[in-house]
Design a protein around this motif. Structure first.
Motif, short mmCIF file in Angstrom:
data_model
loop_
_atom_site.label_atom_id
_atom_site.label_comp_id
_atom_site.label_asym_id
_atom_site.label_seq_id
_atom_site.Cartn_x
_atom_site.Cartn_y
_atom_site.Cartn_z
N GLU A 287 47.05 25.98 37.69
CA GLU A 287 45.74 25.66 37.12
C GLU A 287 44.99 26.95 36.77
OE1 GLU A 287 43.63 23.14 39.86
OE2 GLU A 287 45.13 21.56 39.72
N LEU A 288 45.07 27.94 37.66
CA LEU A 288 44.40 29.21 37.40
C LEU A 288 44.96 29.89 36.16
CD1 LEU A 288 44.04 30.95 40.88
CD2 LEU A 288 42.19 30.32 39.34
N LYS A 289 46.28 29.88 36.06
CA LYS A 289 46.93 30.56 34.95
C LYS A 289 46.61 29.93 33.60
CE LYS A 289 50.87 32.60 37.30
NZ LYS A 289 52.34 32.68 37.36
N THR A 290 46.36 28.65 33.59
CA THR A 290 46.12 27.96 32.32
C THR A 290 44.64 27.73 32.03
OG1 THR A 290 46.41 25.80 33.39
CG2 THR A 290 48.36 26.80 32.39
N ALA A 291 43.79 28.11 32.97
CA ALA A 291 42.35 27.88 32.80
C ALA A 291 41.75 28.87 31.81
CB ALA A 291 41.64 28.01 34.14
N GLY A 292 40.75 28.41 31.11
CA GLY A 292 39.98 29.30 30.25
C GLY A 292 39.13 30.22 31.11
N ASP A 293 38.60 31.25 30.51
CA ASP A 293 37.81 32.23 31.26
C ASP A 293 36.61 31.60 31.96
OD1 ASP A 293 39.53 34.27 30.63
OD2 ASP A 293 38.37 34.95 28.89
N ASP A 294 35.98 30.62 31.32
CA ASP A 294 34.80 29.99 31.91
C ASP A 294 35.15 29.21 33.18
OD1 ASP A 294 33.28 31.01 29.85
OD2 ASP A 294 33.35 29.16 28.67
N ALA A 295 36.24 28.49 33.15
CA ALA A 295 36.64 27.66 34.29
C ALA A 295 37.37 28.46 35.36
CB ALA A 295 37.52 26.52 33.81
N TRP A 296 37.89 29.61 35.00
CA TRP A 296 38.72 30.37 35.92
C TRP A 296 37.99 30.73 37.21
CZ3 TRP A 296 39.36 35.10 38.36
CH2 TRP A 296 40.64 35.37 38.83
N GLU A 297 36.77 31.18 37.11
CA GLU A 297 36.01 31.59 38.31
C GLU A 297 35.82 30.41 39.26
OE1 GLU A 297 34.97 34.45 39.69
OE2 GLU A 297 35.95 35.56 38.09
N ASP A 298 35.52 29.23 38.70
CA ASP A 298 35.35 28.05 39.55
C ASP A 298 36.67 27.66 40.21
OD1 ASP A 298 32.64 27.82 38.98
OD2 ASP A 298 32.99 26.51 37.26
N LEU A 299 37.74 27.70 39.46
CA LEU A 299 39.05 27.36 40.00
C LEU A 299 39.51 28.37 41.04
CD1 LEU A 299 40.92 26.14 36.80
CD2 LEU A 299 40.30 24.77 38.79
N LYS A 300 39.10 29.61 40.86
CA LYS A 300 39.47 30.67 41.80
C LYS A 300 38.95 30.34 43.19
CE LYS A 300 38.53 35.51 42.74
NZ LYS A 300 37.69 36.64 42.37
N LYS A 301 37.73 29.85 43.27
CA LYS A 301 37.15 29.48 44.57
C LYS A 301 37.95 28.36 45.24
CE LYS A 301 32.59 30.95 43.20
NZ LYS A 301 31.31 30.57 42.68
N GLY A 302 38.34 27.37 44.46
CA GLY A 302 39.16 26.29 44.99
C GLY A 302 40.52 26.78 45.43
N ALA A 303 41.10 27.69 44.65
CA ALA A 303 42.40 28.26 45.00
C ALA A 303 42.32 29.05 46.30
CB ALA A 303 42.90 29.14 43.86
N GLU A 304 41.24 29.76 46.48
CA GLU A 304 41.09 30.53 47.72
C GLU A 304 41.01 29.61 48.93
OE1 GLU A 304 37.75 33.04 46.80
OE2 GLU A 304 39.03 34.52 45.81
N ASN A 305 40.38 28.47 48.78
CA ASN A 305 40.32 27.50 49.88
C ASN A 305 41.71 26.95 50.20
OD1 ASN A 305 37.54 27.77 50.15
ND2 ASN A 305 37.11 26.08 48.77
N VAL A 306 42.47 26.61 49.16
CA VAL A 306 43.84 26.12 49.35
C VAL A 306 44.67 27.21 50.01
CG1 VAL A 306 45.94 25.43 48.15
CG2 VAL A 306 43.75 24.43 47.48
N TRP A 307 44.52 28.44 49.53
CA TRP A 307 45.29 29.55 50.08
C TRP A 307 44.99 29.75 51.56
CZ3 TRP A 307 47.74 29.63 45.76
CH2 TRP A 307 48.83 30.48 45.61
N ALA A 308 43.74 29.66 51.94
CA ALA A 308 43.37 29.83 53.35
C ALA A 308 44.03 28.75 54.20
CB ALA A 308 41.86 29.80 53.51
N ASP A 309 44.05 27.52 53.69
CA ASP A 309 44.68 26.41 54.41
C ASP A 309 46.18 26.65 54.57
OD1 ASP A 309 44.86 23.78 55.59
OD2 ASP A 309 45.59 23.05 53.65
N VAL A 310 46.82 27.08 53.51
CA VAL A 310 48.27 27.33 53.56
C VAL A 310 48.57 28.49 54.51
CG1 VAL A 310 50.31 27.97 52.21
CG2 VAL A 310 48.60 26.44 51.22
N LYS A 311 47.79 29.52 54.43
CA LYS A 311 47.99 30.69 55.29
C LYS A 311 47.88 30.30 56.76
CE LYS A 311 46.38 35.41 55.97
NZ LYS A 311 45.44 36.44 55.53
#
Length: 96
Positions: free
Chosen positions: A61-85
């Motif tokens: 999702e991050l890789k395909t997101a436009g620049d505007d949506a990328w920052e918002d998706l980044k926050k969600g990705a960081e939450n998922v990453w923390a859970d996986v870690k």
């Protein structure tokens, strides 16, 4: 922005590869355990694989997101990453 974004995505790509290797190691360890322990190991591995897949989806999702949506998706990705870690750290402790 593009360089920072690429570096961020590359970092997550590398982490996904590391987690894939860890899952393979956990499977190898599980194969060598007694029958009772195998069930628990494989449940843990299944959970890890699911979390890994969710993280992989977020990265796509991050890789395909436009620049505007990328920052918002980044926050969600960081939450998922923390859970996986957290899940991987817990599994690594159990599999020692």
């Amino acid at each position: 922005m593009k360089d920072k974004r690429k570096a961020y995505e590359d970092k997550f790509d590398a982490q996904l590869k590391k987690w894939s290797a860890e899952i393979a190691l956990f499977n190898a360890k599980a194969d060598k355990t007694k029958a009772e322990a195998k069930i628990e190991y494989y449940k843990t591995i299944e959970t890890l694989q699911g979390k890994h897949d969710a993280a992989k989806t977020k990265l796509q999702e991050l890789k395909t997101a436009g620049d505007d949506a990328w920052e918002d998706l980044k926050k969600g990705a960081e939450n998922v990453w923390a859970d996986v870690k957290t899940a991987f750290n817990g599994a690594a402790t159990r599999f020692k």
